[in-house]
Enzyme design. Sequence first.
Site, PDB file in Angstrom:
ATOM      1  N   LEU A  39     -32.548   3.464   5.926  1.00  0.00           N
ATOM      2  CA  LEU A  39     -32.657   2.177   5.247  1.00  0.00           C
ATOM      3  C   LEU A  39     -31.507   2.141   4.261  1.00  0.00           C
ATOM      4  O   LEU A  39     -31.230   3.137   3.588  1.00  0.00           O
ATOM      5  CB  LEU A  39     -33.992   2.060   4.497  1.00  0.00           C
ATOM      6  CG  LEU A  39     -35.256   1.998   5.347  1.00  0.00           C
ATOM      7  CD1 LEU A  39     -36.498   2.003   4.459  1.00  0.00           C
ATOM      8  CD2 LEU A  39     -35.257   0.772   6.240  1.00  0.00           C
ATOM      9  N   ASP A  40     -30.831   0.995   4.160  1.00  0.00           N
ATOM     10  CA  ASP A  40     -29.698   0.954   3.239  1.00  0.00           C
ATOM     11  C   ASP A  40     -30.174   1.069   1.789  1.00  0.00           C
ATOM     12  O   ASP A  40     -31.365   0.990   1.502  1.00  0.00           O
ATOM     13  CB  ASP A  40     -28.812  -0.273   3.488  1.00  0.00           C
ATOM     14  CG  ASP A  40     -29.439  -1.601   3.117  1.00  0.00           C
ATOM     15  OD1 ASP A  40     -30.127  -1.678   2.084  1.00  0.00           O
ATOM     16  OD2 ASP A  40     -29.212  -2.573   3.848  1.00  0.00           O
ATOM     17  N   ARG A  41     -29.244   1.266   0.910  1.00  0.00           N
ATOM     18  CA  ARG A  41     -29.541   1.563  -0.495  1.00  0.00           C
ATOM     19  C   ARG A  41     -30.460   0.534  -1.144  1.00  0.00           C
ATOM     20  O   ARG A  41     -31.340   0.870  -1.929  1.00  0.00           O
ATOM     21  CB  ARG A  41     -28.211   1.651  -1.254  1.00  0.00           C
ATOM     22  CG  ARG A  41     -28.338   2.092  -2.681  1.00  0.00           C
ATOM     23  CD  ARG A  41     -26.947   2.356  -3.264  1.00  0.00           C
ATOM     24  NE  ARG A  41     -27.059   2.916  -4.586  1.00  0.00           N
ATOM     25  CZ  ARG A  41     -26.868   2.210  -5.695  1.00  0.00           C
ATOM     26  NH1 ARG A  41     -26.531   0.938  -5.623  1.00  0.00           N
ATOM     27  NH2 ARG A  41     -26.993   2.783  -6.867  1.00  0.00           N
ATOM     28  N   THR A  43     -32.570  -1.572   0.451  1.00  0.00           N
ATOM     29  CA  THR A  43     -33.768  -1.870   1.224  1.00  0.00           C
ATOM     30  C   THR A  43     -34.867  -0.892   0.834  1.00  0.00           C
ATOM     31  O   THR A  43     -34.626   0.304   0.695  1.00  0.00           O
ATOM     32  CB  THR A  43     -33.475  -1.780   2.732  1.00  0.00           C
ATOM     33  OG1 THR A  43     -32.473  -2.742   3.064  1.00  0.00           O
ATOM     34  CG2 THR A  43     -34.732  -2.062   3.552  1.00  0.00           C
ATOM     35  N   ARG A 127     -30.044  -7.916   7.494  1.00  0.00           N
ATOM     36  CA  ARG A 127     -29.145  -8.613   6.569  1.00  0.00           C
ATOM     37  C   ARG A 127     -28.060  -9.377   7.338  1.00  0.00           C
ATOM     38  O   ARG A 127     -27.725 -10.509   7.013  1.00  0.00           O
ATOM     39  CB  ARG A 127     -28.509  -7.626   5.597  1.00  0.00           C
ATOM     40  CG  ARG A 127     -29.524  -7.011   4.634  1.00  0.00           C
ATOM     41  CD  ARG A 127     -28.853  -6.060   3.652  1.00  0.00           C
ATOM     42  NE  ARG A 127     -29.829  -5.306   2.905  1.00  0.00           N
ATOM     43  CZ  ARG A 127     -30.472  -5.751   1.832  1.00  0.00           C
ATOM     44  NH1 ARG A 127     -30.235  -6.964   1.378  1.00  0.00           N
ATOM     45  NH2 ARG A 127     -31.347  -4.984   1.204  1.00  0.00           N
TER      46      ARG A 127
END
Length: 172
Positions: A39-41, A43, A127
């Site tokens: 998961l990106d930073r 999220t 996104r």
Amino acid sequence: LLNKPKCFISTSDDPLDRKTVMNLVEKACPERIYSVGRLDRNTTGLLLFTNDGELTTKLTHPKHGIRKLYHAVLDKPLSRNDLLKIMGGLELEDGLITPDKVEWVTDEEDKRHVGIELHSGKNRIVRRIFEQIGYEVVRLDRVIFAGLTKKDLPRGRWRFLEESEINILKML
């Protein structure tokens, strides 16, 4: 199973010394574990950890069709026309993406809250889907992954999977 907070990165080691999800689970078990996907930073939400490489492959490769459900909060209400565009599939720089399902979150009135279900594991896919049609994702939370939920698990906390949950994952 971890309920990942915002501002943690999904890597085992960071040369810039930022907070990682591994910091949150470092005392979970004596075995070396790693996250299943990322998961990106910015999220939040459900992230699994394991030491089983075969299970990781099964859960992350798109050919297995593992369901992921996200709750996105957008910068403006999602129009019906744009919701239909997303459902029909969008051409992104790395190919066509067609979500399994897209719906407004029913208990929200302003239509900025959207549920999107995918089985794609492409980088920053949720996104990028919304950016493609002129929306910014203000908040993004993964609420379901492979039938598992983070329900009743506070942000930043983790729990062991129950035996029944492990059995379900192995049967996928």
